[in-house]
Design a protein around this motif. Structure first.
Motif, PDB file in Angstrom:
ATOM      1  N   CYS A  53      38.300  28.100  46.803  1.00  0.00           N
ATOM      2  CA  CYS A  53      37.792  29.142  45.892  1.00  0.00           C
ATOM      3  C   CYS A  53      38.478  29.011  44.526  1.00  0.00           C
ATOM      4  O   CYS A  53      39.513  28.339  44.402  1.00  0.00           O
ATOM      5  CB  CYS A  53      38.080  30.518  46.490  1.00  0.00           C
ATOM      6  SG  CYS A  53      39.831  30.799  46.746  1.00  0.00           S
ATOM      7  N   PRO A  55      40.375  31.070  42.584  1.00  0.00           N
ATOM      8  CA  PRO A  55      41.806  31.404  42.415  1.00  0.00           C
ATOM      9  C   PRO A  55      42.748  30.343  42.979  1.00  0.00           C
ATOM     10  O   PRO A  55      43.834  30.125  42.445  1.00  0.00           O
ATOM     11  CB  PRO A  55      41.958  32.725  43.185  1.00  0.00           C
ATOM     12  CG  PRO A  55      40.595  33.313  43.202  1.00  0.00           C
ATOM     13  CD  PRO A  55      39.661  32.152  43.289  1.00  0.00           C
ATOM     14  N   ILE A  56      42.340  29.672  44.048  1.00  0.00           N
ATOM     15  CA  ILE A  56      43.195  28.626  44.624  1.00  0.00           C
ATOM     16  C   ILE A  56      43.237  27.426  43.668  1.00  0.00           C
ATOM     17  O   ILE A  56      44.282  26.804  43.455  1.00  0.00           O
ATOM     18  CB  ILE A  56      42.660  28.208  46.021  1.00  0.00           C
ATOM     19  CG1 ILE A  56      42.823  29.369  47.013  1.00  0.00           C
ATOM     20  CG2 ILE A  56      43.337  26.940  46.533  1.00  0.00           C
ATOM     21  CD1 ILE A  56      44.232  29.647  47.487  1.00  0.00           C
ATOM     22  N   CYS A  88      44.508  36.443  53.664  1.00  0.00           N
ATOM     23  CA  CYS A  88      43.443  35.442  53.711  1.00  0.00           C
ATOM     24  C   CYS A  88      44.006  34.096  54.211  1.00  0.00           C
ATOM     25  O   CYS A  88      45.121  33.719  53.845  1.00  0.00           O
ATOM     26  CB  CYS A  88      42.892  35.291  52.299  1.00  0.00           C
ATOM     27  SG  CYS A  88      41.931  33.799  52.058  1.00  0.00           S
ATOM     28  N   LYS A  90      43.568  31.258  53.250  1.00  0.00           N
ATOM     29  CA  LYS A  90      43.935  30.336  52.161  1.00  0.00           C
ATOM     30  C   LYS A  90      45.324  30.657  51.605  1.00  0.00           C
ATOM     31  O   LYS A  90      46.007  29.776  51.107  1.00  0.00           O
ATOM     32  CB  LYS A  90      42.877  30.361  51.059  1.00  0.00           C
ATOM     33  CG  LYS A  90      41.629  29.606  51.499  1.00  0.00           C
ATOM     34  CD  LYS A  90      40.520  29.700  50.496  1.00  0.00           C
ATOM     35  CE  LYS A  90      39.277  29.066  51.083  1.00  0.00           C
ATOM     36  NZ  LYS A  90      38.039  29.595  50.533  1.00  0.00           N
ATOM     37  N   HIS A  91      45.736  31.916  51.692  1.00  0.00           N
ATOM     38  CA  HIS A  91      47.115  32.236  51.296  1.00  0.00           C
ATOM     39  C   HIS A  91      48.079  31.620  52.303  1.00  0.00           C
ATOM     40  O   HIS A  91      49.154  31.154  51.945  1.00  0.00           O
ATOM     41  CB  HIS A  91      47.356  33.748  51.275  1.00  0.00           C
ATOM     42  CG  HIS A  91      46.557  34.466  50.237  1.00  0.00           C
ATOM     43  ND1 HIS A  91      46.221  35.782  50.323  1.00  0.00           N
ATOM     44  CD2 HIS A  91      46.020  34.036  49.079  1.00  0.00           C
ATOM     45  CE1 HIS A  91      45.514  36.140  49.267  1.00  0.00           C
ATOM     46  NE2 HIS A  91      45.377  35.095  48.507  1.00  0.00           N
ATOM     47  N   HIS A 182      40.362  41.340  44.130  1.00  0.00           N
ATOM     48  CA  HIS A 182      41.740  40.922  44.393  1.00  0.00           C
ATOM     49  C   HIS A 182      42.503  40.936  43.072  1.00  0.00           C
ATOM     50  O   HIS A 182      41.928  40.607  42.029  1.00  0.00           O
ATOM     51  CB  HIS A 182      41.750  39.528  45.018  1.00  0.00           C
ATOM     52  CG  HIS A 182      41.002  39.475  46.313  1.00  0.00           C
ATOM     53  ND1 HIS A 182      41.574  39.822  47.510  1.00  0.00           N
ATOM     54  CD2 HIS A 182      39.718  39.166  46.578  1.00  0.00           C
ATOM     55  CE1 HIS A 182      40.668  39.721  48.469  1.00  0.00           C
ATOM     56  NE2 HIS A 182      39.538  39.325  47.930  1.00  0.00           N
ATOM     57  N   TYR A 184      44.467  38.986  41.556  1.00  0.00           N
ATOM     58  CA  TYR A 184      44.412  37.761  40.731  1.00  0.00           C
ATOM     59  C   TYR A 184      43.020  37.555  40.133  1.00  0.00           C
ATOM     60  O   TYR A 184      42.836  36.683  39.304  1.00  0.00           O
ATOM     61  CB  TYR A 184      44.839  36.529  41.543  1.00  0.00           C
ATOM     62  CG  TYR A 184      44.346  36.535  42.970  1.00  0.00           C
ATOM     63  CD1 TYR A 184      45.159  37.021  43.990  1.00  0.00           C
ATOM     64  CD2 TYR A 184      43.076  36.064  43.300  1.00  0.00           C
ATOM     65  CE1 TYR A 184      44.718  37.029  45.301  1.00  0.00           C
ATOM     66  CE2 TYR A 184      42.635  36.075  44.604  1.00  0.00           C
ATOM     67  CZ  TYR A 184      43.460  36.559  45.604  1.00  0.00           C
ATOM     68  OH  TYR A 184      43.008  36.574  46.909  1.00  0.00           O
ATOM     69  N   GLY A 259      33.147  31.220  46.500  1.00  0.00           N
ATOM     70  CA  GLY A 259      33.821  30.600  47.639  1.00  0.00           C
ATOM     71  C   GLY A 259      34.742  31.540  48.387  1.00  0.00           C
ATOM     72  O   GLY A 259      35.460  31.113  49.296  1.00  0.00           O
ATOM     73  N   CYS A 260      34.733  32.840  48.057  1.00  0.00           N
ATOM     74  CA  CYS A 260      35.632  33.776  48.749  1.00  0.00           C
ATOM     75  C   CYS A 260      34.982  34.308  50.026  1.00  0.00           C
ATOM     76  O   CYS A 260      33.989  35.036  49.973  1.00  0.00           O
ATOM     77  CB  CYS A 260      36.016  34.942  47.843  1.00  0.00           C
ATOM     78  SG  CYS A 260      37.075  36.131  48.692  1.00  0.00           S
ATOM     79  N   GLY A 261      35.571  33.962  51.154  1.00  0.00           N
ATOM     80  CA  GLY A 261      35.037  34.403  52.438  1.00  0.00           C
ATOM     81  C   GLY A 261      35.223  35.901  52.652  1.00  0.00           C
ATOM     82  O   GLY A 261      34.322  36.597  53.122  1.00  0.00           O
ATOM     83  N   LEU A 262      36.393  36.426  52.286  1.00  0.00           N
ATOM     84  CA  LEU A 262      36.674  37.849  52.507  1.00  0.00           C
ATOM     85  C   LEU A 262      35.700  38.722  51.725  1.00  0.00           C
ATOM     86  O   LEU A 262      35.182  39.718  52.235  1.00  0.00           O
ATOM     87  CB  LEU A 262      38.096  38.187  52.051  1.00  0.00           C
ATOM     88  CG  LEU A 262      39.227  38.056  53.072  1.00  0.00           C
ATOM     89  CD1 LEU A 262      39.364  36.627  53.543  1.00  0.00           C
ATOM     90  CD2 LEU A 262      40.532  38.540  52.494  1.00  0.00           C
TER      91      LEU A 262
HETATM   92  S1  SF4 Z   1      40.786  36.163  49.445  1.00  0.00           S
HETATM   93 FE1  SF4 Z   1      39.054  35.018  48.645  1.00  0.00          FE
HETATM   94  S2  SF4 Z   1      39.578  34.566  46.535  1.00  0.00           S
HETATM   95 FE2  SF4 Z   1      41.471  35.111  47.587  1.00  0.00          FE
HETATM   96  S3  SF4 Z   1      42.341  33.177  48.270  1.00  0.00           S
HETATM   97 FE3  SF4 Z   1      41.117  34.010  49.948  1.00  0.00          FE
HETATM   98  S4  SF4 Z   1      39.103  33.039  49.721  1.00  0.00           S
HETATM   99 FE4  SF4 Z   1      40.203  32.800  47.768  1.00  0.00          FE
END
Ligand code: SF4
Length: 320
Positions: A53, A55-56, A88, A90-91, A182, A184, A259-262
């Motif tokens: 996504c 932000p990443i 998330c 990805k974090h 979010h 960020y 691309g943000c799943g949440l």
């Molecule tokens: S919450 Fe969404 S925008 Fe944030 S890191 Fe995860 S997928 Fe990316």
């Protein structure tokens, strides 16, 4: 003096003051990457995998910017910040992603943070301090100093990140909009094309999730069939529900990243609740393109629609 790099992305907007004070008290220089700009974005796009996504990708850009300027880069892995909640995926995977995508990295300081509340930061900070060869007394003092400083995080956001909101004049005759997303996404001016400033310049009273008290958003986040188990998700949905159910805002704009799943779940929940309560709602999804024309037009159209509704034509659709 040792230099630690702090990328200006992801949890920077939640915990910067905590970690910056901690390192500073340990006589470590903190080097924060510059505000996101086109160069940072391009660096991130080059080094990050395509599927990530926005932000990443931006976070990768900040790490690329810092890597030749510091001895260490601080990239914590925030797994859990509250009981029975997670972040998330990805974090959780950010340290591995950076390690595999960015070449010639300095040493990473990447503690795994799995806590139930702020007091649990103690163990993590003690272990980071020991890794940096600091003694127990120094670490103890730095920890106390950091926790005290952290109480001012919301104030810091207002002064450093959105200074115009610190001086804002709230007037009952103004349209009030809740900007959700979010941290960020809503506090990175480059990513969101300065939406907060643009709304404020158009005479809108802007509030964000940080304006809603934690007890309140946690309470309202339970008004769902199923418990939300993402910490950020509870904050966003709870803040939205509290404002919608009590008719405290005239409209909602949700800022999301491609691309943000949440967000695919969270946007749906907030949109449905807004619709049921007849509150105008719009979501805006940002990607790597930086042209602002379409974005500005959508904001203007949304504000026009709200204005018409306020002038008694409330049969206008509340959606988009
Ligand atoms: S919450 Fe969404 S925008 Fe944030 S890191 Fe995860 S997928 Fe990316």
């Amino acid at each position: 003096m040792i230099k630690v790099g702090m990328p200006r992305g992801l949890f920077y907007y939640d915990y910067y003051l905590l970690w910056e004070s901690f390192f500073k008290k340990l006589d470590i220089e903190v080097v924060t990457s510059i505000r996101t700009n086109k160069d940072i974005l391009d660096l991130g796009i080059k080094s990050c995998v395509d599927e990530a996504c926005l932000p990443i990708k931006i976070y990768h850009g900040h790490v690329e910017y810092l890597k030749d300027k510091v001895d260490y880069i601080f990239i914590p892995k925030y797994v859990r910040l509250h009981k029975r909640e997670y972040n998330c995926p990805k974090h959780l995977g950010i340290v591995d992603m950076i390690n595999n995508s960015v070449d010639n990295l300095p040493i990473l300081i990447s503690p795994k943070i799995t806590i139930n509340d702020i007091d649990d930061f103690k163990d993590t900070m003690y272990s980071v301090g020991r890794d940096l060869k600091k003694n127990k007394k120094e670490i103890k003092e730095a920890y106390r100093y950091a926790i005290n400083s952290f109480n001012k995080q919301d104030e810091w956001i207002r002064k450093e990140i959105i200074p115009f909101m610190d001086n804002k004049i709230t007037r009952s005759d103004r349209i009030k909009i809740l900007v959700l997303g979010h941290p960020y996404n809503i506090y990175d001016n480059f990513l969101n094309m300065e939406i907060l400033d643009k709304l404020y310049d158009k005479g809108i009273d802007v509030i964000t999730v940080n304006d809603v008290d934690e007890i309140e958003y946690r309470l309202y986040s339970n008004n769902n069939m199923k418990r939300i188990f993402w910490t950020q998700g509870r904050k966003i949905v709870g803040a939205a529900y509290s404002q919608i159910e009590n008719y405290k805002v005239d409209g909602i704009i949700y800022i999301s990243a491609f691309g943000c799943g949440l967000d695919s779940v969270l946007i749906y929940l907030v949109e449905q609740k807004s619709h049921c309560n007849n509150i105008p709602f719009m979501s805006m999804i940002f990607d790597e393109q930086t042209g602002e024309a379409g974005f500005n037009t959508r904001i203007e159209a949304f504000l026009d629609m709200m204005k018409w509704r306020s002038e008694s034509e409330n049969n206008f659709s509340t959606l988009r």
